[in-house]
Scaffold this motif. Sequence first.
Motif, PDB file in Angstrom:
ATOM      1  N   ILE A 255      30.806  52.297  44.090  1.00  0.00           N
ATOM      2  CA  ILE A 255      30.683  51.251  44.535  1.00  0.00           C
ATOM      3  C   ILE A 255      29.484  51.274  45.517  1.00  0.00           C
ATOM      4  N   PRO A 256      28.335  50.619  45.518  1.00  0.00           N
ATOM      5  CA  PRO A 256      27.420  50.873  46.429  1.00  0.00           C
ATOM      6  C   PRO A 256      27.878  50.606  47.851  1.00  0.00           C
ATOM      7  N   ASP A 257      26.848  50.836  49.023  1.00  0.00           N
ATOM      8  CA  ASP A 257      26.979  50.595  50.384  1.00  0.00           C
ATOM      9  C   ASP A 257      27.098  48.816  50.547  1.00  0.00           C
ATOM     10  N   LEU A 258      27.799  48.416  51.223  1.00  0.00           N
ATOM     11  CA  LEU A 258      27.704  47.050  51.288  1.00  0.00           C
ATOM     12  C   LEU A 258      27.070  46.624  52.718  1.00  0.00           C
ATOM     13  N   TYR A 259      26.323  45.677  52.683  1.00  0.00           N
ATOM     14  CA  TYR A 259      25.403  45.096  53.779  1.00  0.00           C
ATOM     15  C   TYR A 259      26.285  43.892  54.329  1.00  0.00           C
ATOM     16  N   GLN A 260      25.507  43.428  55.638  1.00  0.00           N
ATOM     17  CA  GLN A 260      26.146  42.176  56.045  1.00  0.00           C
ATOM     18  C   GLN A 260      26.150  40.938  54.881  1.00  0.00           C
ATOM     19  N   ASP A 261      27.177  40.143  54.763  1.00  0.00           N
ATOM     20  CA  ASP A 261      27.377  39.051  53.769  1.00  0.00           C
ATOM     21  C   ASP A 261      27.089  39.539  52.462  1.00  0.00           C
ATOM     22  N   GLU A 262      27.384  40.875  52.064  1.00  0.00           N
ATOM     23  CA  GLU A 262      27.143  41.296  50.811  1.00  0.00           C
ATOM     24  C   GLU A 262      28.831  41.734  50.406  1.00  0.00           C
ATOM     25  N   PRO A 263      29.566  40.867  49.623  1.00  0.00           N
ATOM     26  CA  PRO A 263      30.910  41.241  49.374  1.00  0.00           C
ATOM     27  C   PRO A 263      30.901  42.230  48.144  1.00  0.00           C
ATOM     28  N   LEU A 264      32.188  42.762  48.077  1.00  0.00           N
ATOM     29  CA  LEU A 264      32.633  43.703  47.362  1.00  0.00           C
ATOM     30  C   LEU A 264      33.051  42.854  46.024  1.00  0.00           C
ATOM     31  N   LEU A 265      32.669  43.015  44.835  1.00  0.00           N
ATOM     32  CA  LEU A 265      33.050  42.205  43.440  1.00  0.00           C
ATOM     33  C   LEU A 265      33.330  43.313  42.516  1.00  0.00           C
ATOM     34  N   VAL A 266      34.554  43.645  42.103  1.00  0.00           N
ATOM     35  CA  VAL A 266      35.092  44.656  41.195  1.00  0.00           C
ATOM     36  C   VAL A 266      35.728  44.045  40.007  1.00  0.00           C
ATOM     37  N   SER A 267      35.504  44.414  38.978  1.00  0.00           N
ATOM     38  CA  SER A 267      36.559  44.197  37.664  1.00  0.00           C
ATOM     39  C   SER A 267      37.588  45.427  37.400  1.00  0.00           C
ATOM     40  N   PHE A 268      38.600  45.183  37.186  1.00  0.00           N
ATOM     41  CA  PHE A 268      39.611  46.227  37.134  1.00  0.00           C
ATOM     42  C   PHE A 268      40.524  45.854  35.961  1.00  0.00           C
ATOM     43  N   LYS A 269      41.113  46.984  35.305  1.00  0.00           N
ATOM     44  CA  LYS A 269      42.206  46.691  34.210  1.00  0.00           C
ATOM     45  C   LYS A 269      43.405  47.627  34.517  1.00  0.00           C
ATOM     46  N   SER A 270      44.519  46.754  34.355  1.00  0.00           N
ATOM     47  CA  SER A 270      45.897  47.708  34.754  1.00  0.00           C
ATOM     48  C   SER A 270      46.995  47.429  33.717  1.00  0.00           C
ATOM     49  N   PRO A 271      48.035  48.356  33.634  1.00  0.00           N
ATOM     50  CA  PRO A 271      48.898  47.966  32.658  1.00  0.00           C
ATOM     51  C   PRO A 271      49.668  46.842  33.273  1.00  0.00           C
ATOM     52  N   ALA A 272      50.348  46.079  32.418  1.00  0.00           N
ATOM     53  CA  ALA A 272      51.043  44.769  32.890  1.00  0.00           C
ATOM     54  C   ALA A 272      52.131  45.327  33.640  1.00  0.00           C
ATOM     55  N   TYR A 273      52.852  46.434  33.330  1.00  0.00           N
ATOM     56  CA  TYR A 273      54.036  46.726  34.191  1.00  0.00           C
ATOM     57  C   TYR A 273      53.786  47.344  35.478  1.00  0.00           C
ATOM     58  N   ASN A 274      52.321  47.732  35.869  1.00  0.00           N
ATOM     59  CA  ASN A 274      52.058  48.203  36.966  1.00  0.00           C
ATOM     60  C   ASN A 274      51.461  47.384  38.057  1.00  0.00           C
ATOM     61  N   GLN A 275      52.339  46.595  38.847  1.00  0.00           N
ATOM     62  CA  GLN A 275      52.191  45.574  39.794  1.00  0.00           C
ATOM     63  C   GLN A 275      51.824  45.987  41.333  1.00  0.00           C
ATOM     64  N   GLN A 276      51.458  47.139  41.356  1.00  0.00           N
ATOM     65  CA  GLN A 276      51.179  47.885  42.646  1.00  0.00           C
ATOM     66  C   GLN A 276      50.149  47.114  43.257  1.00  0.00           C
ATOM     67  N   ASP A 277      49.945  46.854  44.625  1.00  0.00           N
ATOM     68  CA  ASP A 277      48.888  46.218  45.237  1.00  0.00           C
ATOM     69  C   ASP A 277      47.679  47.353  45.135  1.00  0.00           C
ATOM     70  N   LEU A 278      46.630  46.759  45.422  1.00  0.00           N
ATOM     71  CA  LEU A 278      45.407  47.445  45.597  1.00  0.00           C
ATOM     72  C   LEU A 278      45.021  47.696  46.910  1.00  0.00           C
ATOM     73  N   VAL A 279      44.504  48.869  47.125  1.00  0.00           N
ATOM     74  CA  VAL A 279      44.006  49.398  48.508  1.00  0.00           C
ATOM     75  C   VAL A 279      42.591  49.679  48.661  1.00  0.00           C
ATOM     76  N   VAL A 280      41.763  48.892  49.328  1.00  0.00           N
ATOM     77  CA  VAL A 280      40.476  49.056  49.477  1.00  0.00           C
ATOM     78  C   VAL A 280      40.347  49.492  50.928  1.00  0.00           C
ATOM     79  N   SER A 281      39.316  50.677  50.691  1.00  0.00           N
ATOM     80  CA  SER A 281      38.991  51.421  52.017  1.00  0.00           C
ATOM     81  C   SER A 281      37.630  51.986  52.037  1.00  0.00           C
TER      82      SER A 281
END
Length: 824
Positions: free
Chosen positions: A654-680
Amino acid sequence: MTRLTSYQVRDMPTSQRQTKQHCFELNKINRLRRIYSAAAYACSGLILLALMILNVLFPVHAMASNSSRLIERADSEGNQSQVTQGILRFQQNGQQFESLPLKTDVQMKVSGWTNRVSVKQTFTNETSQWINGQYIFPLSHNGAVDQMRLIVGERVIEGDIQPKKQAKATFEKAKKQGKRASLISQQRTNIFTTDIANLGPNETLTVEISYQEKLVYKDGEFNLRFPMTINPRYAPAQAMSASQDSGQLMQSETSYLSYESLSPVLPTSLLSFSHELFNMENPTNSESPSSSLMVSLSIELDAGFNVASIDSPYHQVTTTGAADKWQINFVNQEKADKDFVLTWRAENTAGNSSEPMTAVFTQVGQTHSPSTLVNSNKVNRANTAEVKDSHRRNVSNESQYGLVMLTPPSVTNSKELTNSREVTNSRGSTDTQAAVVSSMSTHVPRELILVIDTSGSMSGGSLEQAKQAMLYALAGLTSQDKFNVIEFNSSVSQLSATSLTGSSSNIGKANQFVRKLDANGGTEIGKALSASLLNQTSDSASGNEGGNVSASMLRQVIFITDGAVSNEHGLFQQIEAELGDSRLFTVGIGSAPNSYFMERAAMFGRGTYTYIGNTAEVKSKISQLLAKIEKPVSTDIKITYQDGTLPDYWPAQIPDLYQDEPLLVSFKSPAYNQQDLVVSGYTQGQYWQHRINRQAPRKVAGLDLIWANAQINAIEATQTRANLQRVKSQVEALGMKYHLVTSQTSLVAVDKTPVNPMAEFNHNMQVKRHLPAGWKSPKGVLPQTATSSRLHILIGLSLLMVALLHGLWIKGYLPGQRLILPKR
């Protein structure tokens, strides 16, 4: 022993005295002849030596010649050497015929952060012959092409995904058997080629292509782009030929030669300019449908929030609707010579939020599952404009695909950063977040490297926009900054060997340097990247003009170009390897820039991409860019599950983010794994993290296509000679699984019923395409790759001289061949 001619024997004197006198005169003449011959040889040698030195010091950059052959058949590999955009072509009885599409219609359905696009191009065979056709067209570089229909009269032929070579063989077999068929192949991520076979006399054909894309959110507004034409591309010099005479050049001038592009070769019609390949309309009748490729467009916008404003900066549109639902249409049909851009903004957009803004969208299962592929004809005929709603299937073993949006904390002018604190949101989840650092009240010193493209493809309005952008960027420098200006075409020239201080005198010199620039030559981006990225160590250490470059000084490269090159893959490798401590910010210029290259180059350069479509936007967009890039808002961003494990997401880096540049990420997860995502990440040195609840997401269709397309792009960016076959296999497997057109898979549609018993006598088709708006064509040619033309002249002259000397020797006219023998 030399020969004695009969003429010389008859004229030999009889007396001894006459013989001596005659021999003396002959010796004198022979000495003069030898002197003259030596002088002639010396002059010839000097001329050849001068040509050789000239060839080494000043290599010629060849121009692509005008091709008189408008019709080129596909070779055994299926490569199209003369294919034009959005256009069918043909030749009948040795005469050229032109047939523009009757209608090009684009329909878009925007839902939240995604856009479903259907492109219909309709053609009519107005001849009395059966024809085959080929055409090439641009699509969004973020688009995942997954569907194709071929409509001929009452027949609808659905496309099926196959490995590329197999799809080509299927198409060729159907063509020979007289069956209607169509084939869609990818030339680049944003360039596609379509072949059609066996279109009958007076029949109408419609090719419908559908793709899914994610939207761009930047500076508080949503943005979608639809390309309508392709800028002619430049093919850089081959590393092999260039490296032969590069032994004495500096590393920064030759490093680009080591990065090889493994991208497929583009069709010849995209690599050269020829008046025969383009529409050169009469300015008084430039909008005539008979000479222009016209496009109609409509958009059904379901924003998901109340829309405050809608803007189309480069085309005239009508807007009807209210709140979150709108209908947008072209006022009139538009000529396909520039990109279409639409932006919209939400009401009451938060500009300085200290809280991260988040959103998550999900889809369960694949759009094209194996069961749906079996009955694809029935499904597609029932509904081809939309992706099948995968949420109707609730199978426990299916994967979940998602799209995560997060806008990091904004930089405010409030107080110093406080300690981390616990925040409880309305859903009951806990966020561990640091408060926001105040932005520095003083100017952040920077070393700004301004790079401008002055190649032939930048002629006209593009160069004027680029020069204005450069002048505005120079005006924003202060005495605390350092800068340099680099311009490139076939070669590179710099304002200074090292960076200069931002004094008024230096800025004045730079302004003069920029104003004198003119468009000419090729687009050697690799040379410019080496000059701007590899010199950072020496510049930082030297500190010319009375000031060392501080270790904390930001080194930023603003690269202004249209990106009209064909070796994108090699340039991505070069940026990643040579970036160092710099940050690369790309600025796209012109009516049809190569957005695929520009956006991904900024991603590899850990910067941002800005598009300037006309002169009126220069001041606002460059000022926003310069203000934004003073300091990244968030760095070192990572995404994990709550237990610390990593989800399958793209882009992985993920590149550096600048002012008013949001993060937009596509992900794939097993249906049984419903854990929340943590962005840091880190905001100005302080750690922050945010938890995204996945229990109540918004459901959107087509997210699996976006995820698979992003993964394919990431995999292809890593390919080398060593892993090339493995990468191809991975891309082919993903394309087959998700029903996508990739570099290794194609869509093919074949009608089962033969309609043309004389298919071997079909004719091919071709018409002209548009140059990008504002693009001033060179006088007959487009600058292309460098060649050793002077060396070829040298070799030719050398062979000519050898042949001349051999002819003189045969005739006996060379000095020393005549020997006068006295009588005895």
